[in-house]
Design an enzyme around this catalytic site. Structure first.
Site, PDB file in Angstrom:
ATOM      1  N   GLN A  19       0.853  -1.190   0.000  1.00 21.98           N
ATOM      2  CA  GLN A  19       0.000   0.000   0.000  1.00 21.98           C
ATOM      3  C   GLN A  19       0.887   1.236   0.000  1.00 21.98           C
ATOM      4  OE1 GLN A  19      -2.323   1.638   3.462  1.00 21.98           O
ATOM      5  NE2 GLN A  19      -4.069   0.807   2.319  1.00 21.98           N
ATOM      6  N   TYR A  24      -6.161  10.767   4.047  1.00 23.05           N
ATOM      7  CA  TYR A  24      -4.794  11.079   3.644  1.00 23.05           C
ATOM      8  C   TYR A  24      -4.791  11.845   2.316  1.00 23.05           C
ATOM      9  CZ  TYR A  24      -3.675   8.027   7.522  1.00 23.05           C
ATOM     10  OH  TYR A  24      -3.600   7.459   8.775  1.00 23.05           O
ATOM     11  N   ARG A  54      -7.969   2.184  -2.697  1.00 24.79           N
ATOM     12  CA  ARG A  54      -8.798   2.167  -1.489  1.00 24.79           C
ATOM     13  C   ARG A  54      -9.412   3.539  -1.255  1.00 24.79           C
ATOM     14  NH1 ARG A  54      -7.915   0.818   4.890  1.00 24.79           N
ATOM     15  NH2 ARG A  54      -9.491  -0.821   4.972  1.00 24.79           N
ATOM     16  N   GLY A 112      -9.042  -7.965   9.211  1.00 28.92           N
ATOM     17  CA  GLY A 112      -8.006  -7.197   9.877  1.00 28.92           C
ATOM     18  C   GLY A 112      -7.689  -7.685  11.261  1.00 28.92           C
ATOM     19  N   ARG A 113      -8.401  -7.141  12.252  1.00 26.30           N
ATOM     20  CA  ARG A 113      -8.084  -7.429  13.653  1.00 26.30           C
ATOM     21  C   ARG A 113      -8.187  -8.912  13.995  1.00 26.30           C
ATOM     22  NH1 ARG A 113     -11.980  -2.695  15.578  1.00 26.30           N
ATOM     23  NH2 ARG A 113     -12.789  -3.163  13.501  1.00 26.30           N
TER      24      ARG A 113
END
Length: 367
Positions: free
Chosen positions: A100, A172, A224, A315-316
């Site tokens: 990424q 971002y 993304r 993810g987690r």
């Protein structure tokens, strides 16, 4: 519906052995200068081999794009040896490695940048405590930024990755160009929604051209995005559907929505009937694969995501149990680890930065 263990082939030929990918998550494990650490290599290697692909944490394409300490760097050729070790650590048993790439924009600070000012499309600070007013990028700097994303892609190819993901989410810099909050420009890079899309359009074209003009085979490019902003003015879900419609016609291999809950519904009154994931999937209408994500803990969760996506990002759950995928695919969900304690950190290679992230994101699962 797509099945979790189905194979998937992207338009550029890369094949995933199943529909599970590890979601990109901040680890804060790199050295102060962005070089990969041994702990980082071990962290990713532990969670590879079962998932179809691993998408790494964000790597900054310019030195002034560093968002936090312990972040990967990809803005210089000096990073290629370490990144090569990272791609090799991930690419075992058929798992694909995706880097990424991003720029933090105004979502960093002069301390992280060692005294240098933050930058953004416009000199507008973010709406969060302690935000600094960024310096507005000059036109030539925007062109240089696109070139640096292209160079970062070339480095990812040289380092042996199977693809890059353009991180246009989580407020971002890429997202800052599309947002009416952070982009108040009145030139070709801002103003109308069409002009706020120009940076993304040129960036995607530039990066995909680099890939297609290279000699690399089966190297993919994903994008993304975050579906909404809460600032006023800010990105609304209708704006995101415009963005998705445009991106679905670009030469991308996949789109990746950023959500903390795959069932999340828009704050807009016009889009309350379905989840945002479902609306986005319908807008894409089969033109490009969609990665769905958002607190996926069980096979049932993954199957729900795959009703409105071609790929599910986890993810987690993979931080807590690196073998989540194999246990789900083999019908042994009862063996999945669901909680973490301080005593698990060494075994699971969870350093202080990542642990602090988990404390903020999932306190209910830490014991």
């Amino acid at each position: 519906m797509n099945n979790i263990d189905d194979r998937l082939v992207f338009r550029r030929g890369l094949a995933l052995k199943n529909r599970v990918v590890m979601a990109p998550m901040t680890t804060k494990m790199s050295f102060f200068d962005g070089v990969v650490t041994t702990d980082e290599l071990q962290y990713y290697a532990l969670r590879s081999g079962e998932v179809g692909a691993v998408i790494t944490a964000a790597a900054n394409v310019q030195a002034n794009g560093k968002g936090w300490e312990g972040e990967l760097g990809v803005y210089d050729d000096k990073f290629i040896p370490g990144l090569s070790k990272l791609s090799s650590a991930i690419k075992k048993n058929g798992t694909k490695a995706i880097l990424q790439i991003f720029h933090g924009g105004r979502m960093t600070n002069s301390t992280v940048l060692r005294g240098e000012s933050t930058v953004s499309p416009s000199a507008i600070p973010a709406e969060r405590p302690g935000s600094e007013t960024p310096r507005e990028l000059a036109d030539f700097e925007i062109v240089e930024l696109i070139e640096d994303f292209k160079k970062a892609t070339e480095r990812a190819i040289k380092a042996g990755f199977d693809g890059v993901e353009l991180h246009g989410a989580n407020t971002y810099l890429i997202q800052q160009f599309f947002s009416p909050h952070s982009n108040r420009r009145e030139d070709e890079w801002g103003g109308t929604m069409e002009r706020r899309f120009k940076f993304i359009n040129d960036l995607v074209d530039g990066v995909t051209e680099i890939v297609d003009d290279s000699e690399v085979s089966n190297f993919i490019v994903g994008y993304r995005f975050s579906p909404e902003e809460y600032e006023n003015p800010g990105i609304r879900f209708a704006d995101t559907l415009y963005l998705v419609d445009k991106l679905a016609d670009k030469p991308l291999d996949y789109l990746h929505i950023s959500l903390n809950d795959f069932n999340r519904v828009s704050v807009s009154d016009d889009f309350k009937e379905h989840s945002m994931l479902k609306y986005v999937h319908e807008k894409i209408n089969g033109r490009v694969p969609l990665i769905g994500v958002g607190d996926v803990r069980t096979r049932t969760d993954a199957e729900e995501v795959l009703k409105n996506a071609e790929i599910v990002a986890v993810g987690r759950a993979l931080i807590i149990d690196p073998h989540w995928t194999n246990k789900v695919l083999s019908g042994q969900e009862q063996l999945i680890r669901r909680e973490l304690s301080q005593f698990d950190r060494e075994e699971l290679i969870i350093e202080n930065g990542l642990w602090a992230f988990l404390e903020g994101m999932m306190p209910d699962r830490l014991i």
